[in-house]
Scaffold this motif. Structure first.
Motif, PDB file in Angstrom:
ATOM      1  N   LEU A   5      -1.881 -13.587  -3.078  1.00  0.00           N
ATOM      2  CA  LEU A   5      -1.081 -13.076  -4.190  1.00  0.00           C
ATOM      3  C   LEU A   5      -0.189 -14.187  -4.721  1.00  0.00           C
ATOM      4  N   LEU A   6      -0.432 -14.591  -5.966  1.00  0.00           N
ATOM      5  CA  LEU A   6       0.343 -15.656  -6.597  1.00  0.00           C
ATOM      6  C   LEU A   6       1.561 -15.048  -7.276  1.00  0.00           C
ATOM      7  N   LEU A   7       2.734 -15.409  -6.780  1.00  0.00           N
ATOM      8  CA  LEU A   7       3.970 -14.776  -7.226  1.00  0.00           C
ATOM      9  C   LEU A   7       4.793 -15.765  -8.034  1.00  0.00           C
ATOM     10  N   ASP A   8       4.997 -15.467  -9.311  1.00  0.00           N
ATOM     11  CA  ASP A   8       5.691 -16.383 -10.208  1.00  0.00           C
ATOM     12  C   ASP A   8       7.196 -16.436  -9.968  1.00  0.00           C
TER      13      ASP A   8
ATOM     14  N   VAL B 200       9.435 -10.668  -4.111  1.00  0.00           N
ATOM     15  CA  VAL B 200       8.592 -10.585  -2.917  1.00  0.00           C
ATOM     16  C   VAL B 200       8.603  -9.178  -2.319  1.00  0.00           C
ATOM     17  N   CYS B 201       9.737  -8.494  -2.295  1.00  0.00           N
ATOM     18  CA  CYS B 201       9.781  -7.140  -1.743  1.00  0.00           C
ATOM     19  C   CYS B 201       8.979  -6.154  -2.590  1.00  0.00           C
ATOM     20  N   GLU B 202       9.073  -6.304  -3.903  1.00  0.00           N
ATOM     21  CA  GLU B 202       8.286  -5.453  -4.785  1.00  0.00           C
ATOM     22  C   GLU B 202       6.794  -5.644  -4.531  1.00  0.00           C
ATOM     23  N   THR B 203       6.393  -6.887  -4.322  1.00  0.00           N
ATOM     24  CA  THR B 203       4.981  -7.197  -4.091  1.00  0.00           C
ATOM     25  C   THR B 203       4.500  -6.572  -2.793  1.00  0.00           C
ATOM     26  N   ILE B 204       5.294  -6.678  -1.746  1.00  0.00           N
ATOM     27  CA  ILE B 204       4.938  -6.075  -0.460  1.00  0.00           C
ATOM     28  C   ILE B 204       4.798  -4.555  -0.598  1.00  0.00           C
ATOM     29  N   ALA B 205       5.778  -3.930  -1.252  1.00  0.00           N
ATOM     30  CA  ALA B 205       5.753  -2.477  -1.397  1.00  0.00           C
ATOM     31  C   ALA B 205       4.523  -2.010  -2.173  1.00  0.00           C
ATOM     32  N   LEU B 206       4.202  -2.677  -3.270  1.00  0.00           N
ATOM     33  CA  LEU B 206       3.065  -2.261  -4.090  1.00  0.00           C
ATOM     34  C   LEU B 206       1.738  -2.495  -3.367  1.00  0.00           C
ATOM     35  N   ALA B 207       1.621  -3.591  -2.637  1.00  0.00           N
ATOM     36  CA  ALA B 207       0.389  -3.845  -1.881  1.00  0.00           C
ATOM     37  C   ALA B 207       0.153  -2.744  -0.856  1.00  0.00           C
TER      38      ALA B 207
ATOM     39  N   SER C  86      -2.666   3.557  -8.772  1.00  0.00           N
ATOM     40  CA  SER C  86      -3.026   2.316  -9.438  1.00  0.00           C
ATOM     41  C   SER C  86      -1.745   1.588  -9.814  1.00  0.00           C
ATOM     42  N   LEU C  87      -1.890   0.359 -10.273  1.00  0.00           N
ATOM     43  CA  LEU C  87      -0.717  -0.381 -10.720  1.00  0.00           C
ATOM     44  C   LEU C  87      -0.084   0.246 -11.961  1.00  0.00           C
ATOM     45  N   ASP C  88      -0.855   1.027 -12.687  1.00  0.00           N
ATOM     46  CA  ASP C  88      -0.326   1.643 -13.899  1.00  0.00           C
ATOM     47  C   ASP C  88       0.848   2.575 -13.604  1.00  0.00           C
ATOM     48  N   THR C  89       0.851   3.177 -12.418  1.00  0.00           N
ATOM     49  CA  THR C  89       1.913   4.114 -12.065  1.00  0.00           C
ATOM     50  C   THR C  89       3.028   3.455 -11.258  1.00  0.00           C
ATOM     51  N   ALA C  90       2.913   2.148 -11.036  1.00  0.00           N
ATOM     52  CA  ALA C  90       3.856   1.462 -10.155  1.00  0.00           C
ATOM     53  C   ALA C  90       5.247   1.331 -10.762  1.00  0.00           C
ATOM     54  N   GLY C  91       5.310   1.087 -12.068  1.00  0.00           N
ATOM     55  CA  GLY C  91       6.598   0.819 -12.696  1.00  0.00           C
ATOM     56  C   GLY C  91       7.607   1.924 -12.484  1.00  0.00           C
ATOM     57  N   GLN C  92       7.194   3.168 -12.693  1.00  0.00           N
ATOM     58  CA  GLN C  92       8.107   4.296 -12.543  1.00  0.00           C
ATOM     59  C   GLN C  92       8.556   4.439 -11.098  1.00  0.00           C
ATOM     60  N   ASP C  93       7.628   4.261 -10.156  1.00  0.00           N
ATOM     61  CA  ASP C  93       7.976   4.367  -8.738  1.00  0.00           C
ATOM     62  C   ASP C  93       9.048   3.352  -8.361  1.00  0.00           C
ATOM     63  N   MET C  94       8.843   2.106  -8.778  1.00  0.00           N
ATOM     64  CA  MET C  94       9.761   1.047  -8.379  1.00  0.00           C
ATOM     65  C   MET C  94      11.129   1.212  -9.027  1.00  0.00           C
ATOM     66  N   GLN C  95      11.152   1.609 -10.288  1.00  0.00           N
ATOM     67  CA  GLN C  95      12.437   1.817 -10.952  1.00  0.00           C
ATOM     68  C   GLN C  95      13.190   2.988 -10.335  1.00  0.00           C
TER      69      GLN C  95
ATOM     70  N   ALA D  19       5.568  -8.566  -9.767  1.00  0.00           N
ATOM     71  CA  ALA D  19       4.789  -8.103  -8.621  1.00  0.00           C
ATOM     72  C   ALA D  19       3.466  -7.498  -9.063  1.00  0.00           C
ATOM     73  N   MET D  20       3.490  -6.730 -10.129  1.00  0.00           N
ATOM     74  CA  MET D  20       2.260  -6.117 -10.637  1.00  0.00           C
ATOM     75  C   MET D  20       1.268  -7.187 -11.075  1.00  0.00           C
ATOM     76  N   THR D  21       1.766  -8.252 -11.706  1.00  0.00           N
ATOM     77  CA  THR D  21       0.889  -9.353 -12.116  1.00  0.00           C
ATOM     78  C   THR D  21       0.251 -10.020 -10.898  1.00  0.00           C
ATOM     79  N   ALA D  22       1.040 -10.230  -9.849  1.00  0.00           N
ATOM     80  CA  ALA D  22       0.515 -10.865  -8.637  1.00  0.00           C
ATOM     81  C   ALA D  22      -0.592 -10.043  -8.006  1.00  0.00           C
ATOM     82  N   LEU D  23      -0.537  -8.730  -8.159  1.00  0.00           N
ATOM     83  CA  LEU D  23      -1.503  -7.841  -7.511  1.00  0.00           C
ATOM     84  C   LEU D  23      -2.669  -7.442  -8.401  1.00  0.00           C
ATOM     85  N   THR D  24      -2.693  -7.944  -9.627  1.00  0.00           N
ATOM     86  CA  THR D  24      -3.713  -7.510 -10.582  1.00  0.00           C
ATOM     87  C   THR D  24      -5.124  -7.787 -10.074  1.00  0.00           C
ATOM     88  N   ARG D  25      -5.380  -9.001  -9.581  1.00  0.00           N
ATOM     89  CA  ARG D  25      -6.729  -9.342  -9.119  1.00  0.00           C
ATOM     90  C   ARG D  25      -7.127  -8.520  -7.902  1.00  0.00           C
TER      91      ARG D  25
END
Length: 330
Positions: free
Chosen positions: A249-252, A257-264, A274-283, A295-301
């Motif tokens: 996961l390439l993180l800009d 980093v915590c957001e990336t771990i949680a979403l993975a 899916s990642l489409d529903t991630a934004g509301q959960d995280m906010q 974080a969503m960008t890092a997990l796209t692939r």
């Protein structure tokens, strides 16, 4: 061992007190620098130890989550980010239902070829003890400048010195995240394993073999912060891709980093569709929308590489009027 409970109120109280008194959460690191006595904290020493994630009355369905981060050079900011966002990580895992009973282990990785404390491993914890473990890490900031760190030592420990009820009792894999911007060495050295962990190996073990061993029991990801010294290196990224494919996961921005771990974890658990529903959960858990987007960008692939989940048909089935002798329904 993970027998206590997480209290977000108690964690926030701790953080508030630290801010008011201008105290660091990394008290052991401060002690080492003040005294000049560089030695590993007893409770972070992996020599001869097993780290265990166990079920209990409070946590009957524990899930082990290990986070090992590079503390050399420019990577020193990562543990500080983890510490300040620990409350939010627990909040999204538990309150948003990604994992009901997470037990988190923190560890630190350096370079055993040149650092004084190249491997520090805490315990799996469910409560504020995980914050305590972060405070026991020495942020050495070393490394030898050869674009390698001994990540393979951390992989060896996780493969052979951890026990998890989630896997051993239920066949549910734990989670391992390593975080760093350099390459692992090609193999783990016998002398380093013996000196730092206490095992006597007959042969060196390739890093590829260790990754395969780890993946039997862990969902394993490696996070590369791309804005650090070597994070944008095509060679570094390619090496990790050969080991883990889309789980690199390439993180800009390492602040995400915590957001990336949680979403993975949410994706793997199937609790995040899916990642489409991630934004509301995280906010909802109090995360910054910008960090969530990173974080969503890092997990796209990785998300795109996952097999699609069949649609679940809901509703009431019609009443069965008659069954033929061969079992067919009409």
């Amino acid at each position: 061992m993970g027998y206590s409970n997480w209290s977000d109120a108690a964690y926030q109280s701790r953080q508030g007190y630290r801010q008011q008194t201008q105290q660091t959460a990394f008290t052991y690191d401060q002690q080492v620098r003040a005294t000049g006595i560089v030695q590993i904290h007893d409770q972070m020493n992996p020599f001869g130890k097993m780290r265990e994630s166990r079920d209990s009355d409070q946590h009957p369905d524990s899930v082990a989550i290990a986070v090992l981060f590079d503390v050399t050079g420019s990577m020193g900011s990562v543990p500080r980010v983890l510490q300040t966002k620990l409350g939010k990580l627990m909040r999204v895992l538990v309150q948003r239902g990604y994992v009901a009973h997470p037990q988190i282990l923190f560890g630190a990785i350096g370079d055993a070829n040149c650092d004084k404390i190249p491997l520090q491993i805490g315990q799996f914890e469910s409560g504020l003890e995980m914050d305590d473990d972060l405070g026991k890490i020495y942020l050495e900031g070393g490394g030898g400048g050869q674009v390698h760190e001994t990540y393979e030592l951390g992989l060896y420990f996780m493969a052979r010195h951890t026990a998890m009820d989630c896997y051993d009792r239920r066949g549910h894999k734990g989670y391992l995240f390593t975080i760093g911007d350099e390459k692992p060495y090609p193999a783990v050295r016998r002398s380093q394993v013996q000196h730092l962990i206490g095992d006597h190996l007959l042969l060196r073990i390739s890093t590829e073999a260790l990754v395969a061993e780890v993946q039997k029991r862990y969902e394993y990801f490696h996070i590369i912060p791309t804005n650090t010294s070597h994070g944008s290196s095509a060679e570094v990224q390619a090496r990790w891709r050969t080991l883990l494919g889309e789980r690199v996961l390439l993180l800009d921005d390492e602040a995400a980093v915590c957001e990336t771990i949680a979403l993975a974890i949410g994706l793997c658990e199937g609790t995040l569709d899916s990642l489409d529903t991630a934004g509301q959960d995280m906010q909802s858990a109090g995360y910054d929308p910008g960090a969530t987007a990173v974080a969503m960008t890092a997990l796209t692939r990785y998300a795109a590489s996952r097999p699609s989940t069949p649609a679940v048909i809901t509703g009431v089935l019609p009443a069965i009027k008659q069954a033929l002798p061969d079992g067919r329904l009409i």
